[in-house]
Design a protein around this motif. Structure first.
Motif, PDB file in Angstrom:
ATOM      1  N   ALA A  51       0.808  -1.222   0.000  1.00 40.09           N
ATOM      2  CA  ALA A  51       0.000   0.000   0.000  1.00 40.09           C
ATOM      3  C   ALA A  51       0.837   1.265   0.000  1.00 40.09           C
TER       4      ALA A  51
ATOM      5  N   SER B  87      -5.183  -3.020   7.262  1.00 43.42           N
ATOM      6  CA  SER B  87      -5.971  -2.920   6.037  1.00 43.42           C
ATOM      7  C   SER B  87      -5.174  -2.295   4.902  1.00 43.42           C
ATOM      8  N   TYR B  88      -5.039  -3.020   3.813  1.00 44.36           N
ATOM      9  CA  TYR B  88      -4.373  -2.497   2.623  1.00 44.36           C
ATOM     10  C   TYR B  88      -5.077  -1.234   2.125  1.00 44.36           C
ATOM     11  N   GLU B  89      -6.395  -1.283   2.066  1.00 47.26           N
ATOM     12  CA  GLU B  89      -7.167  -0.159   1.537  1.00 47.26           C
ATOM     13  C   GLU B  89      -6.991   1.098   2.383  1.00 47.26           C
ATOM     14  N   GLU B  90      -7.024   0.949   3.717  1.00 47.22           N
ATOM     15  CA  GLU B  90      -6.891   2.103   4.600  1.00 47.22           C
ATOM     16  C   GLU B  90      -5.494   2.711   4.522  1.00 47.22           C
TER      17      GLU B  90
ATOM     18  N   LYS C 198      -3.394   2.497   1.947  1.00 46.22           N
ATOM     19  CA  LYS C 198      -3.253   3.089   0.617  1.00 46.22           C
ATOM     20  C   LYS C 198      -3.956   4.443   0.551  1.00 46.22           C
ATOM     21  N   LYS C 199      -5.169   4.515   1.100  1.00 44.66           N
ATOM     22  CA  LYS C 199      -5.923   5.766   1.082  1.00 44.66           C
ATOM     23  C   LYS C 199      -5.210   6.837   1.898  1.00 44.66           C
TER      24      LYS C 199
END
Length: 241
Positions: free
Chosen positions: A19, A225-228, A230-231
């Motif tokens: 990420a 969390s990858y998404e968190e 990355k964001k």
């Protein structure tokens, strides 16, 4: 702008790296606010030299006051971890009266040398952390992780801003606790701190269909969390220092 992710598993480490995290704090037992990591996790993380790796030195949960045997354990751990190409250590200690144990911190900095040492949130639990930052700089601490002496960093933006304004040119101030993609930009705008620490933890349910009479109290697992991540990193990349 730098984003550090505390990780206690290979899956979380991989998510942080993919990420775009700049640094990982290698730990175990994040449910206990992070203990010294499993050597296997350290060895795995060290197969990749592209991401900074700092190793937590905390032999047990509970207080940050250590007896002689625990100090010996920490010293042995440093020797073991230094066999791997890590970038530094994370440590903190308090005296029984609640003040930062500067003598012990100085001792650990010397043993860790030439690797640098970052001070963890023992700073926040201390009664004098914000008053001895000059001494921490003299000792050789390179970074202070802090929530501004509150449970959540967002509740102490004034103190964080003040600490960063006074000392940020001489030591890295890194904000952590409750940092996420929803508030990371606002924290920067109000404090001008450019180093951030987060766990980005989410719970993943177990895929097992077997249920034992002795089922674990916490089915599933927690991961970063990858998404968190990355964001959050994308938000930091858009901010102007």
């Amino acid at each position: 702008m730098k984003l550090e992710i505390c990780v206690d598993s290979i899956e979380s480490y991989n998510n942080a790296k993919r990420a775009g995290a700049d640094r990982v704090e290698l730990c175990s037992a994040l449910f206990a606010d992070g203990l010294s990591p499993d050597i296997g996790l350290v060895a795995y993380a060290c197969m990749d030299e592209k991401i900074e790796k700092f190793v937590m030195l905390r032999p047990r949960d509970g207080s940050f006051s250590y007896d002689e045997d625990e100090i010996k354990q920490i010293e042995k751990a440093i020797i073991a971890y230094k066999k791997y190409p890590i970038n530094g250590f994370v440590f903190g200690a308090l005296k029984m009266d609640g003040s930062l144990d500067l003598d012990l911190i100085k001792k650990i900095v010397k043993i860790a040398y030439p690797l640098p040492v970052s001070l963890h949130r023992a700073f926040d639990y201390s009664k004098d952390g914000e008053k001895v930052i000059d001494q921490l700089i003299d000792i050789g601490i390179i970074r202070i992780l802090t929530s501004g002496k509150k449970a959540k960093a967002y509740d102490s933006l004034d103190l964080l801003s003040d600490i960063n304004h006074k000392y940020g040119k001489d030591i890295e101030i890194m904000v952590g606790s409750g940092v996420n993609s929803k508030n990371i930009g606002d924290i920067f705008e109000k404090t001008k701190i450019t180093n951030f620490h987060m766990s980005a933890r989410i719970k993943v349910k177990s895929g097992s269909c077997y249920k034992s009479d002795m089922e674990l109290a916490s089915a599933g697992k927690f991961i970063a969390s990858y998404e968190e991540i990355k964001k959050s990193k994308e938000i930091l990349n858009r901010l102007e220092v």
